[in-house]
Every structure is written in structure tokens, then in C-alpha cells.
Design a protein around this motif. Structure first.
Motif, PDB file in Angstrom:
ATOM      1  N   GLY A   1       0.795  -1.224   0.000  1.00 39.53           N
ATOM      2  CA  GLY A   1       0.000   0.000   0.000  1.00 39.53           C
ATOM      3  C   GLY A   1       0.822   1.265   0.000  1.00 39.53           C
ATOM      4  N   GLY A   2       2.058   1.210  -0.496  1.00 38.34           N
ATOM      5  CA  GLY A   2       2.916   2.387  -0.515  1.00 38.34           C
ATOM      6  C   GLY A   2       3.594   2.662   0.807  1.00 38.34           C
ATOM      7  N   ARG A   3       3.399   1.773   1.794  1.00 30.57           N
ATOM      8  CA  ARG A   3       3.971   1.926   3.141  1.00 30.57           C
ATOM      9  C   ARG A   3       3.567   3.264   3.774  1.00 30.57           C
ATOM     10  NH1 ARG A   3       9.064  -1.575   3.760  1.00 30.57           N
ATOM     11  NH2 ARG A   3       9.542  -2.365   1.683  1.00 30.57           N
ATOM     12  N   LYS A   4       2.351   3.673   3.612  1.00 30.91           N
ATOM     13  CA  LYS A   4       1.964   4.983   4.153  1.00 30.91           C
ATOM     14  C   LYS A   4       0.594   4.974   4.819  1.00 30.91           C
ATOM     15  CE  LYS A   4       0.372   6.497  -0.416  1.00 30.91           C
ATOM     16  NZ  LYS A   4       0.563   7.497  -1.493  1.00 30.91           N
ATOM     17  N   PHE A   5       0.137   3.834   5.314  1.00 30.04           N
ATOM     18  CA  PHE A   5      -1.140   3.788   6.017  1.00 30.04           C
ATOM     19  C   PHE A   5      -1.001   4.442   7.390  1.00 30.04           C
ATOM     20  CE2 PHE A   5      -2.575  -0.275   3.614  1.00 30.04           C
ATOM     21  CZ  PHE A   5      -2.933   0.499   2.525  1.00 30.04           C
ATOM     22  N   GLY A   6      -1.969   5.270   7.730  1.00 33.43           N
ATOM     23  CA  GLY A   6      -1.970   5.943   9.022  1.00 33.43           C
ATOM     24  C   GLY A   6      -2.586   5.096  10.119  1.00 33.43           C
ATOM     25  N   SER A   7      -2.820   5.717  11.282  1.00 36.76           N
ATOM     26  CA  SER A   7      -3.263   4.980  12.475  1.00 36.76           C
ATOM     27  C   SER A   7      -4.603   4.301  12.279  1.00 36.76           C
ATOM     28  CB  SER A   7      -3.328   5.940  13.669  1.00 36.76           C
ATOM     29  OG  SER A   7      -2.051   6.457  13.965  1.00 36.76           O
TER      30      SER A   7
ATOM     31  N   SER B   1       0.890  -6.201   7.298  1.00 32.74           N
ATOM     32  CA  SER B   1       0.094  -5.071   7.786  1.00 32.74           C
ATOM     33  C   SER B   1       0.947  -4.103   8.582  1.00 32.74           C
ATOM     34  CB  SER B   1      -1.061  -5.589   8.649  1.00 32.74           C
ATOM     35  OG  SER B   1      -1.926  -6.417   7.901  1.00 32.74           O
ATOM     36  N   VAL B   2       1.927  -4.609   9.340  1.00 35.00           N
ATOM     37  CA  VAL B   2       2.819  -3.743  10.108  1.00 35.00           C
ATOM     38  C   VAL B   2       3.709  -2.932   9.167  1.00 35.00           C
ATOM     39  CG1 VAL B   2       4.799  -3.734  11.685  1.00 35.00           C
ATOM     40  CG2 VAL B   2       2.833  -5.165  12.187  1.00 35.00           C
ATOM     41  N   LEU B   3       4.291  -3.589   8.172  1.00 39.33           N
ATOM     42  CA  LEU B   3       5.203  -2.900   7.254  1.00 39.33           C
ATOM     43  C   LEU B   3       4.479  -1.890   6.375  1.00 39.33           C
ATOM     44  CD1 LEU B   3       7.545  -5.815   6.094  1.00 39.33           C
ATOM     45  CD2 LEU B   3       7.834  -4.222   8.005  1.00 39.33           C
ATOM     46  N   ALA B   4       3.155  -2.032   6.220  1.00 35.91           N
ATOM     47  CA  ALA B   4       2.393  -1.093   5.392  1.00 35.91           C
ATOM     48  C   ALA B   4       2.135   0.230   6.099  1.00 35.91           C
ATOM     49  CB  ALA B   4       1.057  -1.725   4.986  1.00 35.91           C
ATOM     50  N   SER B   5       2.374   0.296   7.413  1.00 42.86           N
ATOM     51  CA  SER B   5       2.121   1.529   8.151  1.00 42.86           C
ATOM     52  C   SER B   5       3.208   2.556   7.850  1.00 42.86           C
ATOM     53  CB  SER B   5       2.067   1.251   9.656  1.00 42.86           C
ATOM     54  OG  SER B   5       3.303   0.735  10.112  1.00 42.86           O
ATOM     55  N   ARG B   6       2.902   3.810   8.067  1.00 45.45           N
ATOM     56  CA  ARG B   6       3.825   4.863   7.646  1.00 45.45           C
ATOM     57  C   ARG B   6       4.859   5.240   8.703  1.00 45.45           C
ATOM     58  NH1 ARG B   6      -0.775   9.431   7.398  1.00 45.45           N
ATOM     59  NH2 ARG B   6      -0.946   9.958   9.611  1.00 45.45           N
ATOM     60  N   GLY B   7       4.725   4.723   9.918  1.00 45.79           N
ATOM     61  CA  GLY B   7       5.704   5.106  10.925  1.00 45.79           C
ATOM     62  C   GLY B   7       5.614   4.309  12.210  1.00 45.79           C
ATOM     63  N   ARG B   8       6.647   4.429  13.025  1.00 41.88           N
ATOM     64  CA  ARG B   8       6.698   3.737  14.315  1.00 41.88           C
ATOM     65  C   ARG B   8       5.588   4.207  15.249  1.00 41.88           C
ATOM     66  NH1 ARG B   8      12.132   1.716  15.732  1.00 41.88           N
ATOM     67  NH2 ARG B   8      11.819   2.487  17.847  1.00 41.88           N
ATOM     68  N   SER B   9       5.264   5.500  15.188  1.00 43.01           N
ATOM     69  CA  SER B   9       4.216   6.028  16.064  1.00 43.01           C
ATOM     70  C   SER B   9       2.867   5.397  15.734  1.00 43.01           C
ATOM     71  CB  SER B   9       4.133   7.547  15.930  1.00 43.01           C
ATOM     72  OG  SER B   9       3.875   7.923  14.581  1.00 43.01           O
ATOM     73  N   VAL B  10       2.636   5.085  14.457  1.00 41.44           N
ATOM     74  CA  VAL B  10       1.397   4.417  14.053  1.00 41.44           C
ATOM     75  C   VAL B  10       1.323   3.033  14.689  1.00 41.44           C
ATOM     76  CG1 VAL B  10       0.161   3.407  12.100  1.00 41.44           C
ATOM     77  CG2 VAL B  10       1.169   5.685  11.905  1.00 41.44           C
ATOM     78  N   ILE B  11       2.430   2.305  14.674  1.00 40.82           N
ATOM     79  CA  ILE B  11       2.462   0.960  15.265  1.00 40.82           C
ATOM     80  C   ILE B  11       2.236   1.034  16.762  1.00 40.82           C
ATOM     81  CG2 ILE B  11       3.897  -1.088  15.610  1.00 40.82           C
ATOM     82  CD1 ILE B  11       5.377  -0.312  13.020  1.00 40.82           C
TER      83      ILE B  11
ATOM     84  N   VAL C   1      -1.618  -0.265  21.322  1.00 42.74           N
ATOM     85  CA  VAL C   1      -2.410   0.166  22.478  1.00 42.74           C
ATOM     86  C   VAL C   1      -3.897  -0.029  22.214  1.00 42.74           C
ATOM     87  CG1 VAL C   1      -3.068   2.154  23.884  1.00 42.74           C
ATOM     88  CG2 VAL C   1      -0.668   1.813  23.253  1.00 42.74           C
ATOM     89  N   ALA C   2      -4.335   0.234  20.985  1.00 49.79           N
ATOM     90  CA  ALA C   2      -5.768   0.233  20.665  1.00 49.79           C
ATOM     91  C   ALA C   2      -6.318  -1.127  20.260  1.00 49.79           C
ATOM     92  CB  ALA C   2      -6.048   1.244  19.552  1.00 49.79           C
ATOM     93  N   LEU C   3      -5.477  -2.014  19.708  1.00 48.52           N
ATOM     94  CA  LEU C   3      -5.979  -3.287  19.177  1.00 48.52           C
ATOM     95  C   LEU C   3      -6.631  -4.203  20.217  1.00 48.52           C
ATOM     96  CD1 LEU C   3      -3.287  -4.177  16.504  1.00 48.52           C
ATOM     97  CD2 LEU C   3      -5.744  -3.953  16.116  1.00 48.52           C
ATOM     98  N   PRO C   4      -6.262  -4.140  21.508  1.00 52.51           N
ATOM     99  CA  PRO C   4      -6.991  -4.976  22.482  1.00 52.51           C
ATOM    100  C   PRO C   4      -8.492  -4.723  22.534  1.00 52.51           C
ATOM    101  CG  PRO C   4      -4.910  -4.283  23.434  1.00 52.51           C
ATOM    102  CD  PRO C   4      -5.043  -3.562  22.117  1.00 52.51           C
ATOM    103  N   ALA C   5      -8.966  -3.629  21.940  1.00 49.92           N
ATOM    104  CA  ALA C   5     -10.415  -3.412  21.852  1.00 49.92           C
ATOM    105  C   ALA C   5     -11.078  -4.556  21.106  1.00 49.92           C
ATOM    106  CB  ALA C   5     -10.712  -2.083  21.169  1.00 49.92           C
TER     107      ALA C   5
END
Length: 547
Positions: free
Chosen positions: A44-50, A269-279, A284-288
Motif C-alpha cells: 500500500g505504498g507503506r503509508k497507512f496511518g493509524s 500489515s505492520v510494514l504497510a504503516s507509515r511510521g513507528r508512532s502508528v504501530i 495500544v488500541a488493538l486490544p479493543a
């Protein structure tokens, strides 16, 4: 076909058509360049946000099979089926730091797959090939299991037949999936995941409030479940764990947590994110999602109280436990809402199946095709090869369902979990240390895979008459180490993958010590400490795609 539930089928078809349109539209969504580059098509261009990453990871990790199988396991075994809760809770703190390091080094070096990292870290094409093959083999039955969940919904709506004709709706669904994945790449499941998760949350919240009120409340539901399990001859079921299955529960939860992010689709899915802060925000949020999974698991007890009987598979003549939740929804909800619930499960099959096929295609392209078949492949050739490979993977998954008893595909998935866990030393531990020698890791992989398969082969399943590969729970009394039975007579069970991983690590350590003493060459490491600290704000990041 004469008992078709037309209102449910119409709503299911409309929502399925909606996500199909979204899948084709996704090719133009957040597009940074042509899709003839693996970074654009496969990541996905490695730029998916949070938000996008959150929905993508949720759709990737919480699959249709999860939403069908977990309550079905609770329905049949009780508390043991709740192992999915601790495992999906502890997995995020366990993988937070490794995921950040993997993102950083992959961003700097242009890695697309975990096998790319292994190749660069140890300079070993053989070890990278083993990791790639393990990832592909472990992913194939996982994709097939998404079809199991989708077929459970189709059977409940009255589409229940055998042979090619009986599977025709499933074939049509996956042909459509294949086309829009081919065109749009990872952007398609990322966009569809929004619809899938919204539907899932609506259905579960309604179910967890409405159904207990209709069936006499939670106290009555648990009392009914206790009464059912008290009447069964098995000593491994019940609403509480006992001495025989507590170790299995703990090792299965921990082993599953360690294995989850080793699957290539999770790392994609991890590598598609745009930054460490997104991960970080996502961990923190995925346990929902775990909260939703816990509520969903309780539907297994609700189904007991509702007197749900699983449908019979026309092809095998056996009861299909995967239809427990669809039958529960069909018998208790109105037709229109049952159609929405079925669409949620069906669409929930498409999202992970698409991501998994893309991840497997990336492994084939980067670590087999480019490494051994066409070393000078251009980015456009890589992207085309990945697109074709994703089609082959989907066709293979469909063939598993058509040609093999679906119950066997479930057994294959258990094997897949044991297999992928054996890549932990080469992938996860290597992010922190290069102490292990590459030949030690290869030897450990061989022993872990080999002994794991031997143990799985010796496990029967009296419930379905299988003599081999009947599950992943090994009675300690049956465990043999070169003919030695250290726990002879014990009925306590343990997760096979956990035992195989321990053997893997021990052998890898022994061979490493020997190799270091003999000063055996350990390859060339093309990473450096700075690669593991790089983030989205670093100015010295190499352009994406440099490898």
C-alpha cells in the motif's frame, strides 16, 4: 437449494456487492504511484496511518474463522475455547518492540517480507528460503479456513450441496476477491476492513444484549452450560479449566501469541504503516478487538441454552460445528438482521484472505522467484509475479475446501501454527541478537519442524475417528524423546508447538556453540544498529524499495 433464506440471502448479496465495488475503487485510493511496484501493490505504498492500520490489522488478525470457530469451540469444550482471550491480550505487549524494530530495518533496507530480513541479517539464502516456504505453507490452510467460515454462512442460508455445484457460490465469491485483489493490492482489504469491522461491532453488541435477555439472562445461560458439560464423559471440557487442560490452555495461549506476528500477513500489515508512532498507537488500541472476541466467545454458551444443533455437511454427512453461530443468528434474529450478521462474517472472510494471499505472494516473489529464478527482475516484473502468485494461492485454498474434508483443513491450520512458530528464532530473536549461528538456526528449524510433525502425527481425535493429526494437544504421557518417556502415565496436555519450539531453541544453541568454537563462517550482515532505531522522522532513511 430448496430451503433458501431469501431475505437473508438478498441482504448478504447487497452488502457483498458493496464491498466488491469498494475493492475495485481501492486501486485509486491513497495511491502514491503506479501499482507496478511491490511496495505499492503489496504494501500500500507503506503509508497507512493509524486508523487505516488499526482496521487493517483488526481485519487481518480477527478473521471470519475466529468469529465462527471460537464460540464453536466454547460450545463443544467450554473454558478451553477461551484461550483466545489471553493470547490476544498478551500478544500486543510481546510484539510491540519487535514490530517497531522490524518496521525500522525494513523501511531502511526496503524489505518486504520477514524472509527478506533473514536474508539480510544472516546473509543466508538457505535460511531465508526455509522461512519463506514455512510462511507460504502455514498461510495456505489459514486462507482455506476463511472459506470454512464463509461456507458455514452459505449453508445456513440454504446453499448446501456437494461437488462443484454446491461450491459454486463460494467459487464466485473468491473469483471476485481474486480480481479486485489483483487490481488493487493491499489497498482493497484495507478499505473493505472499515465496512467489515463496523458490521462486526454492530452484530456483536446487539447479540450480546438481545440474546441473553431473550434466553433468561446470563445466570441461566451459564447454569445450562454447566449442566451440559456435567453430562459428557470427557474430562477436558467444562466452564472451568481442570488439572488436565490448564497447561494446554497456558501454552496454547502463549504459543499462539508468539506465533501470531510471525505469520507473513501480520507483518505485511505492520510494514504497510507509515511510521513507528502508528504501530505504537495500534498496539495500544488493538486490544479493543479482544473485548469483542470475549463477548463473541460467550455466544458458544448462548447457543447451548438456545438448543442450537449444527447443520449437517451434505458432502461428508457429519455435523458441521462451524455452523453453530450462523444457526444461532438464523434462529433468534429477524431475517433482515440475520442477513447483516451473515454479511459481517462473510466479508470478514474476504479481508484476511486477501491480505494472506498478498503476503504469500510477496514471499514467493521476493524470496523464491527473484532469489532463485530471475535475480535481475525489475520492480514491474516483481509486481506482476506477485499478482499472479496471489491468484494461485487463492485457487489453492479453494481446492483445499473442494477436494478435502473441511475438518482436515482445520487440522492443517493447527499444523500451520506449529510450523510458523519455528521461525521465531530466525525472525524475532534475530532482531535483538545475532548470536545464533545461521547453521544453528537451520538445524533448530529442521528439528522443530520434524519433531513437531512427528508429535502431531501421533495425536488421534476420537470425535471424528482420525488416528493422526487429530489436534495440537499432546498428552505429556505420550511424549517420547528418543524412546524415553519422561512423563509416562500423565494425562496433562501441552501445546505441541510450544514443545517443538523449545527443542528448536536448544538445538540452535548447541549447534551455534559448536560452530563458533570451530569458527565456521556466519555470513555477512547488511544491517547496522542505526537501522533498528530509524523512524519516520529520520532524514537518512533510504528511498523505499532499495534492497
Amino acid at each position: 437449494m430448496s430451503n433458501l433464506q431469501w431475505p437473508e440471502l438478498i441482504i448478504f448479496t447487497v452488502l457483498f456487492a458493496l464491498v466488491t465495488v469498494l475493492g475495485f475503487m481501492a486501486s485509486r485510493w491513497q495511491r502514491g504511484g503506479a501499482l507496478d511496484h511491490l511496495d505499492e501493490w503489496g504494501l500500500g505504498g507503506r503509508k497507512f496511518g493509524s486508523w487505516i492500520t488499526w482496521f487493517l490489522l483488526g481485519g487481518d488478525l480477527y478473521t471470519a474463522y475466529t468469529f465462527v470457530a471460537v464460540p464453536a469451540l466454547v460450545f463443544s469444550a467450554g473454558a478451553l475455547g477461551l484461550y483466545a482471550l489471553p493470547y490476544t491480550i498478551v500478544v500486543y505487549p510481546i510484539v510491540l518492540l519487535p514490530a517497531l524494530r522490524m518496521w525500522s530495518v525494513s523501511r531502511v533496507r526496503g524489505y518486504v517480507t520477514p524472509a527478506d530480513f533473514v536474508r539480510g541479517r544472516f546473509g543466508s539464502p538457505i535460511l531465508a528460503l526455509l522461512v519463506a516456504i514455512t510462511g507460504i505453507v502455514a498461510t495456505m490452510p489459514y486462507i482455506a479456513l476463511q472459506l470454512v467460515g464463509l461456507e458455514a454462512v452459505l449453508r445456513t442460508m440454504g446453499i448446501n450441496g456437494s461437488g462443484i455445484v454446491g461450491h459454486l457460490p463460494l467459487l464466485v465469491a473468491f473469483v471476485i476477491l481474486a480480481f479486485y485483489t489483483y487490481q488493487s493490492g493491499l489497498r482493497a482489504p484495507a478499505l473493505i476492513a472499515f465496512v467489515k469491522d463496523i458490521l462486526i461491532y454492530i452484530v456483536i453488541l446487539v447479540a450480546i444484549i438481545y440474546l441473553p435477555s431473550k434466553l433468561g439472562g446470563w445466570s441461566h445461560i451459564f447454569d445450562t452450560a454447566v449442566a451440559k458439560f456435567d453430562k459428557t464423559p470427557s474430562k477436558a471440557d467444562g466452564v472451568l479449566l481442570n488439572a488436565n487442560n490448564q497447561l494446554q490452555y497456558a501454552t496454547l495461549a502463549l504459543g499462539s501469541a508468539l506465533a501470531l506476528f510471525l505469520y507473513p500477513h501480520s507483518l505485511t500489515s505492520v510494514l504497510a504503516s507509515r511510521g513507528r508512532s502508528v504501530i505504537k498507537r495500534n498496539m495500544v488500541a488493538l486490544p479493543a478487538y479482544s473485548l469483542v472476541l470475549g463477548l463473541l466467545a460467550l455466544l458458544g454458551y448462548v447457543a447451548i441454552t438456545a438448543g442450537v444443533k449444527p447443520l449437517t455437511n451434505a458432502a461428508t454427512g457429519k455435523a458441521d460445528g462451524n455452523t453453530i453461530v450462523p444457526v444461532l443468528f438464523d434462529s433468534t434474529f429477524s431475517s433482515w438482521f440475520a442477513g447483516i450478521a451473515f454479511a459481517a462474517i462473510g466479508i470478514g472472510a474476504l479481508v484476511p484472505a486477501a491480505i494472506m494471499s498478498i503476503a504469500a505472494a510477496n514471499l514467493w516473489t521476493r524470496n523464491i522467484y527473484k532469489e532463485y529464478i530471475r535475480k535481475n527482475a525489475t520492480p514491474a516484473e516483481e509486481a506482476k509475479q506477485a499478482k499472479l502468485a496471489s491468484l494461485v494461492v487463492k485457487l489453492g485454498a479453494v481446492a483445499v475446501i473442494i477436494l478435502i474434508d473441511p475438518q482436515f483443513s482445520i487440522d492443517l491450520q493447527l499444523i500451520g501454527g506449529v510450523l510458523i512458530l519455528q521461525t521465531l528464532p530466525a525472525v524475532a530473536l534475530a532482531l535483538y541478537t545475532r548470536w545464533f549461528h545461521r547453521w544453528g538456526l537451520i538445524a533448530g528449524w529442521v528439528v522443530g519442524i520434524g519433531w513437531g510433525l512427528i508429535m502431531l502425527y501421533g495425536i488421534p481425535n476420537p470425535a471424528n475417528g482420525k488416528l493422526h493429526f487429530g489436534g495440537s494437544a499432546l498428552p505429556l504421557g505420550n511424549m517420547s524423546i528418543f524412546g524415553w518417556h519422561p512423563f509416562a502415565g500423565s494425562q496433562v496436555q501441552i501445546y505441541v508447538g510450544f514443545v517443538a519450539l523449545i527443542a528448536n531453541l536448544v538445538v540452535a544453541a548447541i549447534v551455534t556453540v559448536i560452530a563458533r568454537q570451530l569458527k565456521v563462517f556466519n555470513g555477512t550482515d547488511d544491517t547496522n544498529p542505526e537501522d533498528y532505531q530509524a523512524d519516520e522522522h529520520d532524514k537518512d532513511l533510504r528511498p523505499i524499495g532499495v534492497h
